[in-house]
Write a protein that holds these residues in place. Structure first.
Motif, short mmCIF file in Angstrom:
data_model
loop_
_atom_site.label_atom_id
_atom_site.label_comp_id
_atom_site.label_asym_id
_atom_site.label_seq_id
_atom_site.Cartn_x
_atom_site.Cartn_y
_atom_site.Cartn_z
N GLU A 45 2.72 3.09 -5.50
CA GLU A 45 1.61 3.96 -5.14
C GLU A 45 0.54 3.13 -4.43
O GLU A 45 0.15 2.06 -4.92
N GLN A 46 0.07 3.63 -3.29
CA GLN A 46 -1.02 2.95 -2.58
C GLN A 46 -2.36 3.48 -3.10
O GLN A 46 -2.43 4.58 -3.64
N ILE A 47 -3.41 2.70 -2.92
CA ILE A 47 -4.70 3.06 -3.50
C ILE A 47 -5.53 3.83 -2.48
O ILE A 47 -5.90 3.29 -1.42
N PRO A 48 -5.84 5.08 -2.75
CA PRO A 48 -6.61 5.87 -1.77
C PRO A 48 -8.05 5.41 -1.68
O PRO A 48 -8.60 4.81 -2.61
N SER A 49 -8.65 5.67 -0.54
CA SER A 49 -10.07 5.38 -0.37
C SER A 49 -10.88 6.33 -1.23
O SER A 49 -10.68 7.54 -1.21
N SER A 50 -11.80 5.77 -2.02
CA SER A 50 -12.64 6.60 -2.89
C SER A 50 -14.00 5.94 -3.04
O SER A 50 -14.10 4.77 -3.43
N GLN A 51 -15.04 6.69 -2.75
CA GLN A 51 -16.39 6.16 -2.91
C GLN A 51 -16.68 5.84 -4.37
O GLN A 51 -17.49 4.97 -4.67
N ASP A 52 -15.98 6.52 -5.27
CA ASP A 52 -16.17 6.25 -6.70
C ASP A 52 -15.84 4.80 -7.05
O ASP A 52 -16.46 4.22 -7.95
N ILE A 53 -14.85 4.21 -6.38
CA ILE A 53 -14.48 2.83 -6.67
C ILE A 53 -15.64 1.90 -6.34
O ILE A 53 -16.02 1.02 -7.13
N THR A 54 -16.22 2.11 -5.16
CA THR A 54 -17.37 1.29 -4.75
C THR A 54 -18.56 1.52 -5.66
O THR A 54 -19.23 0.57 -6.09
N ASN A 55 -18.84 2.77 -5.96
CA ASN A 55 -19.99 3.09 -6.81
C ASN A 55 -19.84 2.49 -8.20
O ASN A 55 -20.80 1.94 -8.76
N ALA A 105 -4.34 6.97 -11.27
CA ALA A 105 -2.91 7.14 -11.48
C ALA A 105 -2.13 6.05 -10.75
O ALA A 105 -1.13 5.52 -11.27
N ALA A 106 -2.58 5.69 -9.55
CA ALA A 106 -1.91 4.64 -8.78
C ALA A 106 -2.03 3.29 -9.47
O ALA A 106 -1.05 2.53 -9.55
N TYR A 107 -3.21 2.95 -9.96
CA TYR A 107 -3.38 1.68 -10.66
C TYR A 107 -2.49 1.61 -11.90
O TYR A 107 -1.89 0.57 -12.19
#
Length: 291
Positions: free
Chosen positions: A230-240, A263-265
């Motif tokens: 699974e690849q990791i989607p772009s998500s502003q939540d990760i940065t925040n 889910a990917a992680y």
């Protein structure tokens, strides 16, 4: 686990998400019940330590011993004379894994390690520390390495034997992957040890973007056997979340993209365990006279 699995996040390039990957894979494995320790070796900026909101605490704690101490000649003597020396290195993240934080002295280790003539000793110091002092404590050791080839990075690769390589879509990713293979080949040939790519994953992946799809297709052709499921989607939540000193596992109401990333992680963490078998103790011990 009967012995300890080790892996190091590495690519000779910054800004690809190595630190974020180590943090989230580490938390995912801790959630699975593994005893996990993360090592912040990526330099004095302490990004992995900051990811868990611990940088200020680490800077304000007793300055010695620290991660740089384990690379020095005197470490075994220090550990013998200070029974809690290893405990002093370790900080709980509050999210499951333990952490050995970075220290400002890490960058100064280049000259120290570079002065050691025997490469077998120069690159085996971290391996010795992990084998003698951490393996019995943990099921999984994950290393966040500098984004450039260095004596610290080579120590990490020597010790981990398994490499996690995050990439982001861009014009030079294929060149960086080729350079990574060259770096690993150099270590394999020069030190006669087996280092394998265990997990290649794309960060900030958006299958709607042509450049992302093309990178995925190229990596699937070249590294299909080790490409993350699974690849990791772009998500502003990760940065925040990172700016708040936590991972997205701590979010009470993650967005849809953050849920996909979670889910990917989790899936990639399970895959890493399957692909990077624990190192038997005999495989990781330095040869007699090495240290």
């Amino acid at each position: 686990m009967d012995s300890t699995m080790r892996a190091a996040a590495f690519l000779d390039k910054g800004g690809v998400g190595k630190t974020t990957t180590v943090a989230h894979v580490g938390v995912a494995l801790a959630d699975e019940g593994y005893r996990v320790c993360l090592l912040d070796l990526a330099g004095k900026q302490g990004d992995l330590t900051k990811h868990f909101g611990l940088w200020q605490q680490a800077k304000e704690s007793d300055d010695w011993p620290n991660i740089t101490t384990v690379f020095q000649d005197e470490w075994d003597t220090i550990a013998e004379q200070l029974p809690d020396a290893v405990d002093q290195l370790i900080m709980p993240t509050g999210e499951g894994p333990d952490l050995i934080p970075a220290h400002e002295g890490l960058d100064g280790l280049e000259s120290l390690l570079g002065s050691i003539d025997d490469p077998s000793e120069r690159y085996a110091r971290l391996d010795h520390f992990l084998t003698e002092y951490l393996d019995e404590r943990y099921d999984v050791l994950l290393l966040d390495l500098p984004g450039s080839t260095s004596n610290i990075a080579y120590n990490g690769l020597w010790a981990a034997r398994h490499v996690i390589t995050p990439v982001r879509a861009g014009p030079f990713e294929q060149e960086q992957m080729a350079q990574l293979e060259a770096d690993l080949d150099e270590i394999r040939a020069g030190q006669e040890i087996d280092i394998t790519l265990a997990l290649v994953l794309i960060n900030e992946y958006d299958e709607r973007q042509t450049i992302d799809r093309e990178l995925f297709e190229q990596l699937n052709d070249d590294y299909g056997g080790v490409l993350a499921p699974e690849q990791i989607p772009s998500s502003q939540d990760i940065t925040n979340a990172q700016q708040e000193g936590q991972t997205i596992f701590q979010l009470e109401q993650p967005s849809q993209t953050a849920q996909r990333a979670l889910a990917a992680y989790r899936e990639n963490a399970r895959t890493l365990i399957d692909r990077a078998p624990a190192l038997a103790k005999a495989e990781t011990e330095p040869e007699a006279g090495q240290l």
